[in-house]
Design an enzyme around this catalytic site. Structure first.
Site, short mmCIF file in Angstrom:
data_model
loop_
_atom_site.label_atom_id
_atom_site.label_comp_id
_atom_site.label_asym_id
_atom_site.label_seq_id
_atom_site.Cartn_x
_atom_site.Cartn_y
_atom_site.Cartn_z
N ARG A 63 2.40 -1.38 10.55
CA ARG A 63 3.43 -1.37 11.58
C ARG A 63 3.75 -2.72 12.21
O ARG A 63 4.92 -2.98 12.51
CB ARG A 63 3.05 -0.35 12.66
CG ARG A 63 3.28 1.09 12.22
CD ARG A 63 2.56 2.10 13.08
NE ARG A 63 1.13 2.09 12.83
CZ ARG A 63 0.28 2.99 13.30
NH1 ARG A 63 0.72 3.98 14.06
NH2 ARG A 63 -1.00 2.92 13.02
N THR B 133 -10.85 3.84 10.40
CA THR B 133 -10.74 2.99 11.58
C THR B 133 -10.29 3.75 12.83
O THR B 133 -10.33 3.21 13.92
CB THR B 133 -9.76 1.83 11.32
OG1 THR B 133 -8.52 2.35 10.85
CG2 THR B 133 -10.32 0.87 10.29
N ASP C 118 -13.44 15.05 -3.40
CA ASP C 118 -13.51 16.40 -3.97
C ASP C 118 -14.76 16.50 -4.82
O ASP C 118 -15.59 15.58 -4.80
CB ASP C 118 -12.24 16.68 -4.79
CG ASP C 118 -11.80 18.13 -4.71
OD1 ASP C 118 -12.64 19.01 -5.02
OD2 ASP C 118 -10.65 18.39 -4.34
N LYS D 160 0.84 -1.20 0.00
CA LYS D 160 0.00 0.00 0.00
C LYS D 160 0.87 1.24 0.00
O LYS D 160 1.77 1.39 0.82
CB LYS D 160 -0.91 0.03 1.23
CG LYS D 160 -1.80 1.29 1.31
CD LYS D 160 -2.74 1.25 2.48
CE LYS D 160 -2.12 1.78 3.76
NZ LYS D 160 -2.08 3.27 3.81
N ASP E 153 -3.56 4.28 -1.90
CA ASP E 153 -4.53 4.69 -0.88
C ASP E 153 -4.44 6.19 -0.63
O ASP E 153 -3.89 6.63 0.39
CB ASP E 153 -4.28 3.90 0.40
CG ASP E 153 -5.33 4.16 1.47
OD1 ASP E 153 -6.46 4.53 1.11
OD2 ASP E 153 -5.01 3.98 2.67
N LYS F 218 -7.32 8.22 -0.97
CA LYS F 218 -8.63 8.61 -0.45
C LYS F 218 -9.14 9.92 -1.07
O LYS F 218 -9.44 10.89 -0.39
CB LYS F 218 -8.59 8.74 1.08
CG LYS F 218 -8.19 7.46 1.81
CD LYS F 218 -8.19 7.68 3.32
CE LYS F 218 -7.84 6.39 4.06
NZ LYS F 218 -6.41 6.03 3.93
#
Length: 243
Positions: free
Chosen positions: A222, A130, A71, A39, A66, A68
């Site tokens: 992570r 999330t 607009d 990603k 990613d 996002k």
């Protein structure tokens, strides 16, 4: 159309290359044996530019871009058109941009991929990040919907607009999968293998649990990228899914 996936657990794990330099991202992607999906998020894309997607694709990896997008319809369409020409196979937009913007974005990825001679990517509509907790979402955004209702309504909006899937918390996967059958994709961040910390994710779940609930693919950052041995951490996640 959702991307073609094998039953191999490695095909179901997307490693998030967040919080690292271009050099570190490329080195880690070469280091992790069996890695198939990565990603590229806002931080890495802003630092390294579109070239990072090209380099990762040239390395034989499949890319989840990613960014996002959210607009007005014309701007979202233009961004998606350009993103689809880079070679990314998954691209995110915000579902709350609305049906007109979502439909414009969907039309644009087809045009962009065709003009570049690439396979059409799958758009994923982000439902609720999330990091949000229900009480804070309701208070700060003045919403009366509960979390499940909010996620469900945004997923329905996305599917009606022809979007190929959603990004959602693993806690909402089971209910969404009951409403949206495959090949509608459900990609879930907030995945925390056993022994890892939640950090800034509020709604989390283990890898095997999320897949059993109906996730198509899992985004893990992570717990793998910050591990003392990222290669071993990725292998451990694959083993959790295989078991």
């Amino acid at each position: 159309m959702a991307p073609l996936l094998s039953a191999d657990p490695a095909d179901r794990i997307i490693v998030a290359l967040d919080g690292m330099s271009l050099e570190r991202a490329m080195a880690l992607s070469r280091q992790v044996k069996g890695l198939r999906w990565v990603k590229v998020g806002l931080e890495l894309f802003v630092q390294a530019g579109p070239e990072v997607v090209t380099q990762l694709c040239d390395q034989g990896l499949r890319v989840f871009l990613d960014l996002k997008f959210h607009d007005i319809p014309a701007t979202m369409a233009g961004a998606c058109r350009r993103a689809s020409a880079l070679g990314a196979e998954l691209i995110t937009v915000h579902a709350c941009a609305g049906s007109v913007a979502l439909q414009a974005a969907q039309d644009a990825v087809s045009e962009g991929a065709e003009s570049a001679g690439r396979r059409k990517p799958t758009l994923l509509a982000v439902t609720v990040l999330t990091s949000w907790e229900e009480w804070r979402m309701q208070r700060e955004l003045a919403l009366t919907q509960c979390m499940d209702e909010r996620v469900s309504s945004l997923a329905q909006l996305a599917e009606a607009a022809g979007i190929g899937g959603c990004v959602c918390s693993p806690l909402e996967v089971a209910s969404l999968r009951a409403e949206h059958v495959e090949p509608f994709a459900l990609v879930t961040p907030g995945i925390r293998p056993a022994g890892s910390v939640s950090a800034d994710q509020a709604r989390v779940m283990g890898p095997a649990e999320a897949m059993a609930a109906g996730s198509s693919q899992l985004v893990i950052g992570r717990p793998i990228t910050k591990a003392a041995d990222p290669n071993a951490a990725f292998a451990h996640c694959c083993q959790e899914l295989a078991a």
